[in-house]
Design a protein around this motif. Structure first.
Motif, PDB file in Angstrom:
ATOM      1  N   PRO B  74       0.819  -1.218   0.000  1.00 31.11           N
ATOM      2  CA  PRO B  74       0.000   0.000   0.000  1.00 31.11           C
ATOM      3  C   PRO B  74       0.854   1.270   0.000  1.00 31.11           C
ATOM      4  O   PRO B  74       0.487   2.255  -0.651  1.00 31.11           O
ATOM      5  N   ARG B  78       0.713   4.237  -2.788  1.00 39.12           N
ATOM      6  CA  ARG B  78       0.359   5.617  -2.444  1.00 39.12           C
ATOM      7  C   ARG B  78       1.364   6.620  -2.989  1.00 39.12           C
ATOM      8  O   ARG B  78       1.068   7.801  -3.089  1.00 39.12           O
ATOM      9  N   LEU B 101     -11.647   9.210  -2.494  1.00 36.18           N
ATOM     10  CA  LEU B 101     -11.209   7.889  -2.057  1.00 36.18           C
ATOM     11  C   LEU B 101      -9.685   7.800  -1.947  1.00 36.18           C
ATOM     12  O   LEU B 101      -9.145   7.199  -1.014  1.00 36.18           O
ATOM     13  N   ARG B 104      -9.004   9.308   1.329  1.00 35.38           N
ATOM     14  CA  ARG B 104      -9.562   8.583   2.484  1.00 35.38           C
ATOM     15  C   ARG B 104      -8.701   7.390   2.845  1.00 35.38           C
ATOM     16  O   ARG B 104      -8.476   7.139   4.020  1.00 35.38           O
ATOM     17  N   ILE B 105      -8.199   6.658   1.840  1.00 36.44           N
ATOM     18  CA  ILE B 105      -7.344   5.510   2.164  1.00 36.44           C
ATOM     19  C   ILE B 105      -6.052   5.960   2.830  1.00 36.44           C
ATOM     20  O   ILE B 105      -5.394   5.176   3.492  1.00 36.44           O
ATOM     21  N   GLY B 107      -6.088   8.330   5.082  1.00 35.16           N
ATOM     22  CA  GLY B 107      -6.465   8.837   6.402  1.00 35.16           C
ATOM     23  C   GLY B 107      -6.500  10.354   6.512  1.00 35.16           C
ATOM     24  O   GLY B 107      -6.375  10.916   7.592  1.00 35.16           O
ATOM     25  N   GLU B 110     -11.624  14.833   6.804  1.00 30.60           N
ATOM     26  CA  GLU B 110     -12.720  15.173   5.882  1.00 30.60           C
ATOM     27  C   GLU B 110     -12.649  16.640   5.431  1.00 30.60           C
ATOM     28  O   GLU B 110     -12.982  16.963   4.301  1.00 30.60           O
ATOM     29  N   ARG B 149      -8.248  12.095  -9.666  1.00 31.08           N
ATOM     30  CA  ARG B 149      -7.977  11.139  -8.590  1.00 31.08           C
ATOM     31  C   ARG B 149      -6.475  10.810  -8.510  1.00 31.08           C
ATOM     32  O   ARG B 149      -5.922  10.614  -7.429  1.00 31.08           O
TER      33      ARG B 149
END
Ligand SMILES: Nc1ncnc2c1ncn2[C@@H]1O[C@H](COP(=O)(O)OP(=O)(O)OP(=O)(O)O)[C@@H](O)[C@H]1O
Ligand SMILES: [Mg+2]
Lengths: 291, 220
Positions: B74, B78, B101, B104-105, B107, B110, B149
């Motif tokens: 991961p 990233r 997304l 969000r992955i 962390g 918001e 994205r």
């Protein structure tokens, strides 16, 4: 990892796949209800059977013509024993009185007797744990050896029955709990497995974006525990309805039911059990995730 | 930095990439070209480990893929923003949700997500479609969501697989200009395309792939 996102995602999935989820929540609820009802009945049987040993006694008959000191020595010897809760000395006079009372109108049959044929006795009550046929036998045999004691009587069959009843209550509850729990785990397992496969494509994308296994698993774990939790809450509602139905309705017909006790621990235990079993099911369903 | 050392990839009995060796320097923007089926997408997939190389070693920044351990995957991904040739948008999320997304992955909070996503959507001229679902967008619009994205989390490497395949010449030029801006901030960028217009007269390095072989390296 952002938990709020995992919760939101789990909640959305619960709503989106509502039929699958409702179905498994109901299945979990009825399974937990079965556990509860079993627990409820066993709990009440247990309360009743806990009082049974109190009624169980060993009766030691004394030899005739013992002096007061000799009798007292025997009582003191018995009192030293740890298994005994209390003793009651019944003199032969008390015994005949009691017998006369019991015979009431037919007590004339005792009139022909010139001498009291009964023996003095000591009624011995044991602590609950010693009301098994083997320890009752052992204690009786030891008491029999005390000098001045003529004979010892105890209800072997009763001791045996009380002991067996308690043992089988324990075994039955363990078997029912294990069977139904396995069922609940299986229900959440298959639900989460289905939900996971439905979102397979999405999960592959999230993996490529760099999500950790934890991030991918979390919404499913939350969903599995939510199914368990709501199942538990629904189970409580069912159990309460059932309880009020039998205590208020059926007790008019069978008054004894009124004394049934509803264990309040269930209000906490059921949702917690649901959550735990739900998590176990989901963990098995997710298995070894490949990145 | 990206470095391939004698990398080969086989599908069953077919050799898709044969003994590929090249490097793209840190902060460089380069192109990868070649006919359809040459192996461009496969080469990119090996870098973000959608596919594993069968031979050779690949280095992406600090990550040696040969000795990469599971939990590092991961982290590697990233570091790389990918513009997938087949988009890979999630249909039950909005445009905003799809771009978010990527954050969000990681962390990201918001509040920050809101700012970063609308900034990225602005860069690809899609702010007005933030609440739409991918299915209701045109091919070109979807492609720009994918680009948003890929850039939103400011990765150190961007891999763009045919990023202008569905765009008109003007929008294509816009997107290339966007990549150039991002590249100026130090991001390493590799763009796979068979559209020669994209690299003509850019003066940038172009790697030519044909039948799984790296056949030439020229300047566009
Ligand atoms: N999963 C797979 N299984 C088997 N063969 C594959 C697989 N993926 C790709 N290939 C084959 O590998 C070769 C290279 O495919 P790749 O997608 O890398 O080409 P490309 O250069 O990206 O083409 P295009 O310009 O059309 O996108 C093709 O011949 C393709 O059929
Ligand atoms: Mg391709």
């Amino acid at each position: 990892m952002s938990l709020s996102y995992s919760f939101k995602s789990a909640f959305q999935s619960l709503c989106r796949e509502k039929w699958i989820n409702i179905l498994s929540i109901f299945t979990v609820a009825s399974s937990l209800l079965i556990i509860t009802l079993t627990a409820f009945f066993l709990y009440n049987i247990e309360i009743i059977s806990n009082h049974l040993p109190e009624r169980f006694s060993i009766v030691a008959y004394l030899k005739d013509n013992l002096s007061q000191e000799e009798t007292q020595t025997i009582i003191d010897a018995l009192k030293k024993r740890g298994e005994i809760v209390n003793l009651k000395y019944i003199s032969k006079e008390d015994a005949i009185n009691e017998l006369q009372q019991a015979l009431k109108d037919t007590s004339y049959i005792l009139e022909g007797l010139s001498e009291n044929p009964l023996s003095s006795s000591i009624e011995i009550r044991l602590k609950k744990d010693f009301v098994t046929s083997s320890s009752a036998r052992q204690i009786s045999e030891e008491i029999k050896k005390i000098s001045g004691i003529d004979d010892v009587y105890y209800g072997e069959k009763i001791a045996e029955a009380i002991y067996l009843l308690k043992k089988s209550i324990q075994n039955i509850s363990i078997i029912i709990f294990l069977t139904i729990s396995t069922g609940v785990v299986f229900v959440t397992y298959s639900t989460v497995k289905i939900l996971f496969y439905r979102r397979k494509e999405e999960i592959e994308i999230i993996k490529l974006l760099g999500a950790t296994k934890g991030f991918i698993r979390m919404p499913f774990l939350i969903e599995g525990s939510a199914i368990g939790f709501f199942g538990g809450v629904l189970g409580i509602i069912g159990a309460l309805l059932f309880y009020f139905a039998i205590t208020y309705r059926l007790s008019m017909v069978i008054p004894m039911l009124k004394t049934l006790v509803f264990p309040l621990e269930i209000l906490v235990l059921l949702p917690v059990t649901g959550i735990l079993l739900g998590i176990i099911g989901s963990v098995i369903a997710l298995g070894r995730l490949r990145l | 930095m990206i470095a391939f050392q004698n990398v080969s990839k086989f599908y069953e009995n077919q050799t898709v990439l044969k003994n590929i060796t090249f490097t793209v320097r840190k902060g460089e923007m380069a192109f990868l070209t070649g006919p359809s089926g040459a192996g461009k997408s496969t080469l990119l997939k090996l870098m973000y480990l959608a596919e594993w190389p069968d031979e050779g070693d690949i280095v992406i920044g600090d990550h040696h893929l040969q000795s990469l351990r599971m939990p590092e995957i991961p982290m590697l991904r990233r570091n790389i923003g990918v513009v997938f040739q087949d988009f890979k948008l999630i249909n039950n999320l909005t445009v905003f949700g799809n771009v978010a997304l990527a954050l969000r992955i990681r962390g990201v909070s918001e509040k920050e997500i809101k700012n970063l996503v609308s900034e990225a959507l602005k860069k690809v001229h899609l702010r007005h479609l933030s609440d739409s679902h991918p299915r209701s967008l045109s091919g070109g619009e979807q492609q720009r969501v994918v680009i948003a994205r890929a850039i939103v989390a400011e990765p150190v490497v961007i891999l763009a697989d045919e990023p202008t395949g569905n765009l008109d010449p003007n929008t294509s030029a816009d997107i290339i200009r966007l990549f150039e801006e991002i590249n100026l901030q130090g991001t390493t960028i590799l763009i796979a395309t068979h559209n020669r217009e994209l690299f003509r007269n850019t003066g940038r390095r172009v790697l030519k792939l044909d039948g799984g072989n790296l056949v030439a390296e020229e300047v566009g």
